[in-house]
Design a protein around this motif. Structure first.
Motif, PDB file in Angstrom:
ATOM      1  N   SER A 158      15.393 -17.909-113.734  1.00 38.01           N
ATOM      2  CA  SER A 158      15.915 -18.086-114.817  1.00 38.01           C
ATOM      3  C   SER A 158      16.708 -16.908-115.113  1.00 38.01           C
ATOM      4  CB  SER A 158      15.073 -18.777-115.878  1.00 38.01           C
ATOM      5  OG  SER A 158      14.037 -17.871-116.069  1.00 38.01           O
ATOM      6  N   GLU A 159      17.928 -16.994-115.601  1.00 36.45           N
ATOM      7  CA  GLU A 159      18.589 -15.715-116.092  1.00 36.45           C
ATOM      8  C   GLU A 159      17.817 -14.977-117.427  1.00 36.45           C
ATOM      9  OE1 GLU A 159      22.516 -17.331-116.988  1.00 36.45           O
ATOM     10  OE2 GLU A 159      22.913 -17.435-114.915  1.00 36.45           O
ATOM     11  N   ILE A 160      18.074 -13.764-117.359  1.00 38.29           N
ATOM     12  CA  ILE A 160      17.281 -12.973-118.250  1.00 38.29           C
ATOM     13  C   ILE A 160      18.505 -11.762-118.652  1.00 38.29           C
ATOM     14  CG2 ILE A 160      15.171 -13.279-118.065  1.00 38.29           C
ATOM     15  CD1 ILE A 160      14.722 -10.818-116.416  1.00 38.29           C
ATOM     16  N   GLY A 161      18.447 -11.232-119.952  1.00 36.96           N
ATOM     17  CA  GLY A 161      19.355 -10.187-120.156  1.00 36.96           C
ATOM     18  C   GLY A 161      20.774 -10.682-120.159  1.00 36.96           C
ATOM     19  N   LYS A 162      21.715  -9.585-120.287  1.00 37.71           N
ATOM     20  CA  LYS A 162      23.041  -9.969-120.533  1.00 37.71           C
ATOM     21  C   LYS A 162      23.905 -10.053-118.966  1.00 37.71           C
ATOM     22  CE  LYS A 162      27.096  -8.220-122.979  1.00 37.71           C
ATOM     23  NZ  LYS A 162      27.577  -7.324-123.794  1.00 37.71           N
ATOM     24  N   LEU A 163      24.653 -10.875-118.937  1.00 34.79           N
ATOM     25  CA  LEU A 163      25.751 -10.946-117.786  1.00 34.79           C
ATOM     26  C   LEU A 163      26.495  -9.876-117.514  1.00 34.79           C
ATOM     27  CD1 LEU A 163      26.855 -12.772-115.328  1.00 34.79           C
ATOM     28  CD2 LEU A 163      28.613 -13.490-117.062  1.00 34.79           C
ATOM     29  N   LYS A 164      26.508  -8.954-116.566  1.00 33.06           N
ATOM     30  CA  LYS A 164      27.448  -7.879-116.402  1.00 33.06           C
ATOM     31  C   LYS A 164      28.602  -8.263-115.400  1.00 33.06           C
ATOM     32  CE  LYS A 164      23.748  -4.367-116.831  1.00 33.06           C
ATOM     33  NZ  LYS A 164      23.228  -3.297-116.323  1.00 33.06           N
ATOM     34  N   VAL A 165      29.914  -8.192-116.149  1.00 31.08           N
ATOM     35  CA  VAL A 165      31.180  -8.806-115.432  1.00 31.08           C
ATOM     36  C   VAL A 165      32.114  -7.283-115.001  1.00 31.08           C
ATOM     37  CG1 VAL A 165      33.251  -9.984-115.526  1.00 31.08           C
ATOM     38  CG2 VAL A 165      31.012 -10.735-116.484  1.00 31.08           C
ATOM     39  N   ASN A 166      32.374  -7.036-113.884  1.00 28.79           N
ATOM     40  CA  ASN A 166      32.929  -6.020-113.390  1.00 28.79           C
ATOM     41  C   ASN A 166      34.500  -6.277-113.389  1.00 28.79           C
ATOM     42  OD1 ASN A 166      31.104  -4.433-112.515  1.00 28.79           O
ATOM     43  ND2 ASN A 166      30.792  -5.589-110.721  1.00 28.79           N
ATOM     44  N   SER A 167      35.152  -5.148-114.189  1.00 32.16           N
ATOM     45  CA  SER A 167      36.672  -5.546-113.941  1.00 32.16           C
ATOM     46  C   SER A 167      37.419  -4.725-112.720  1.00 32.16           C
ATOM     47  CB  SER A 167      37.336  -4.851-115.382  1.00 32.16           C
ATOM     48  OG  SER A 167      38.446  -4.692-115.225  1.00 32.16           O
ATOM     49  N   PHE A 168      38.513  -5.374-112.062  1.00 41.75           N
ATOM     50  CA  PHE A 168      39.011  -4.710-111.349  1.00 41.75           C
ATOM     51  C   PHE A 168      40.319  -4.673-111.380  1.00 41.75           C
ATOM     52  CE2 PHE A 168      35.213  -6.794-109.532  1.00 41.75           C
ATOM     53  CZ  PHE A 168      34.899  -6.041-108.266  1.00 41.75           C
ATOM     54  N   ASP A 169      40.791  -4.448-112.763  1.00 39.67           N
ATOM     55  CA  ASP A 169      42.167  -4.333-113.128  1.00 39.67           C
ATOM     56  C   ASP A 169      42.690  -2.865-112.690  1.00 39.67           C
ATOM     57  OD1 ASP A 169      42.135  -6.623-114.424  1.00 39.67           O
ATOM     58  OD2 ASP A 169      41.575  -5.797-116.450  1.00 39.67           O
ATOM     59  N   LYS A 170      41.860  -1.772-112.712  1.00 39.57           N
ATOM     60  CA  LYS A 170      42.060  -0.390-112.371  1.00 39.57           C
ATOM     61  C   LYS A 170      41.249   0.115-111.332  1.00 39.57           C
ATOM     62  CE  LYS A 170      43.825   0.040-117.142  1.00 39.57           C
ATOM     63  NZ  LYS A 170      43.799   0.867-118.448  1.00 39.57           N
ATOM     64  N   ILE A 171      41.356  -0.382-110.095  1.00 38.14           N
ATOM     65  CA  ILE A 171      40.781   0.125-109.111  1.00 38.14           C
ATOM     66  C   ILE A 171      41.419   1.439-108.544  1.00 38.14           C
ATOM     67  CG2 ILE A 171      39.820  -0.367-106.744  1.00 38.14           C
ATOM     68  CD1 ILE A 171      38.335  -1.797-108.855  1.00 38.14           C
ATOM     69  N   SER A 172      40.666   2.522-108.538  1.00 42.02           N
ATOM     70  CA  SER A 172      41.241   3.813-108.033  1.00 42.02           C
ATOM     71  C   SER A 172      40.665   4.023-106.398  1.00 42.02           C
ATOM     72  CB  SER A 172      40.555   4.909-109.051  1.00 42.02           C
ATOM     73  OG  SER A 172      39.430   5.036-108.342  1.00 42.02           O
ATOM     74  N   LYS A 173      41.351   4.876-105.865  1.00 42.36           N
ATOM     75  CA  LYS A 173      40.775   4.896-104.707  1.00 42.36           C
ATOM     76  C   LYS A 173      39.549   5.695-104.344  1.00 42.36           C
ATOM     77  CE  LYS A 173      42.658  10.066-104.305  1.00 42.36           C
ATOM     78  NZ  LYS A 173      43.591  10.886-103.764  1.00 42.36           N
ATOM     79  N   GLU A 174      38.997   6.257-105.601  1.00 45.80           N
ATOM     80  CA  GLU A 174      37.567   6.509-105.280  1.00 45.80           C
ATOM     81  C   GLU A 174      36.414   5.514-105.383  1.00 45.80           C
ATOM     82  OE1 GLU A 174      39.941   8.083-107.587  1.00 45.80           O
ATOM     83  OE2 GLU A 174      39.857   9.850-106.406  1.00 45.80           O
ATOM     84  N   ASP A 175      37.160   4.175-105.564  1.00 45.94           N
ATOM     85  CA  ASP A 175      36.199   3.224-105.578  1.00 45.94           C
ATOM     86  C   ASP A 175      36.111   2.632-104.168  1.00 45.94           C
ATOM     87  OD1 ASP A 175      35.331   2.693-108.409  1.00 45.94           O
ATOM     88  OD2 ASP A 175      37.635   2.007-108.706  1.00 45.94           O
ATOM     89  N   ILE A 176      37.176   2.868-103.071  1.00 45.41           N
ATOM     90  CA  ILE A 176      37.211   2.577-101.805  1.00 45.41           C
ATOM     91  C   ILE A 176      36.242   3.327-100.939  1.00 45.41           C
ATOM     92  CG2 ILE A 176      38.679   2.029-100.007  1.00 45.41           C
ATOM     93  CD1 ILE A 176      39.355   0.482-102.711  1.00 45.41           C
ATOM     94  N   CYS A 177      35.251   2.479-100.289  1.00 43.79           N
ATOM     95  CA  CYS A 177      34.560   2.854 -99.453  1.00 43.79           C
ATOM     96  C   CYS A 177      33.820   4.228 -99.822  1.00 43.79           C
ATOM     97  CB  CYS A 177      35.195   3.039 -97.973  1.00 43.79           C
ATOM     98  SG  CYS A 177      35.860   1.508 -97.363  1.00 43.79           S
ATOM     99  N   ARG A 178      33.234   4.129-100.874  1.00 46.48           N
ATOM    100  CA  ARG A 178      32.504   5.301-101.612  1.00 46.48           C
ATOM    101  C   ARG A 178      31.305   5.650-100.960  1.00 46.48           C
ATOM    102  NH1 ARG A 178      31.473   3.829-107.827  1.00 46.48           N
ATOM    103  NH2 ARG A 178      30.310   5.641-107.745  1.00 46.48           N
ATOM    104  N   GLN A 179      31.397   7.291-100.681  1.00 41.95           N
ATOM    105  CA  GLN A 179      30.280   7.838 -99.693  1.00 41.95           C
ATOM    106  C   GLN A 179      28.893   7.365 -99.926  1.00 41.95           C
ATOM    107  OE1 GLN A 179      31.253   9.314 -97.267  1.00 41.95           O
ATOM    108  NE2 GLN A 179      33.285  10.163 -97.665  1.00 41.95           N
ATOM    109  N   GLU A 180      28.518   7.279-101.161  1.00 42.23           N
ATOM    110  CA  GLU A 180      27.155   7.047-101.583  1.00 42.23           C
ATOM    111  C   GLU A 180      26.571   5.527-101.243  1.00 42.23           C
ATOM    112  OE1 GLU A 180      29.042   6.453-105.694  1.00 42.23           O
ATOM    113  OE2 GLU A 180      29.526   7.685-104.075  1.00 42.23           O
TER     114      GLU A 180
END
Length: 154
Positions: A131-153
């Motif tokens: 069963s679900e607990i806590g708050k739903l976390k929604v990611n936004s993809f409106d402003k994807i930067s080049k740093e979000d692409i294939c990040r090293q970590e």
């Protein structure tokens, strides 16, 4: 779907810093998956909604003039083919491996993933008990930067 993660990746998804999941193979449709986290946790701990897969080669073309990003993409292409946007994450009540095996002695943790629809009784058990607990976390993809692409970590 039941999707397997190492604890490191689960924690990065949970805190919102990992917004793409990378795999060699993956279905093409948007999908909801329960998250099974491997040792030492060995339990289902949440669920994620993944968007349609993106062929990483499309990023290679888009960022061909950026040496740093191109290098990261090349490194990812050695092990991965697709990136799926992690649209949302929801914590669930934990179901540990021992409980899963009590319910179904033949339960096997997925190496990558498998479709729970192929195991209707197990699917119903997980839906009922995770069963679900806590708050739903929604990611936004409106402003994807080049740093979000294939990040090293990742």
């Amino acid at each position: 779907m039941l999707l397997s993660f190492k604890p490191k990746w689960y924690n990065l998804i949970k805190d919102g810093s990992k917004i793409f999941e990378y795999r060699r193979t993956f279905p093409d449709e948007e999908i909801m998956a329960y998250m099974y986290v491997s040792s030492p946790m060995k339990q289902i701990v949440g669920k994620i909604r993944l968007g349609r897969k993106i062929d990483i080669n499309t990023w290679k073309e888009k960022y061909k003039d950026d040496g740093e990003v191109s290098e990261r993409i090349d490194e990812y292409l050695e092990k991965h083919t697709y990136a799926m946007p992690i649209l949302s994450f929801q914590m669930t009540k934990e179901i540990n491996l021992e409980t899963l095996r009590k319910f179904d002695s033949k339960f096997v943790c997925p190496q990558m993933y498998y479709y729970l629809e192929n195991y209707p009784k197990l699917f119903e058990f997980i839906e009922t008990n995770a069963s679900e607990i806590g708050k739903l976390k929604v990611n936004s993809f409106d402003k994807i930067s080049k740093e979000d692409i294939c990040r090293q970590e990742y």
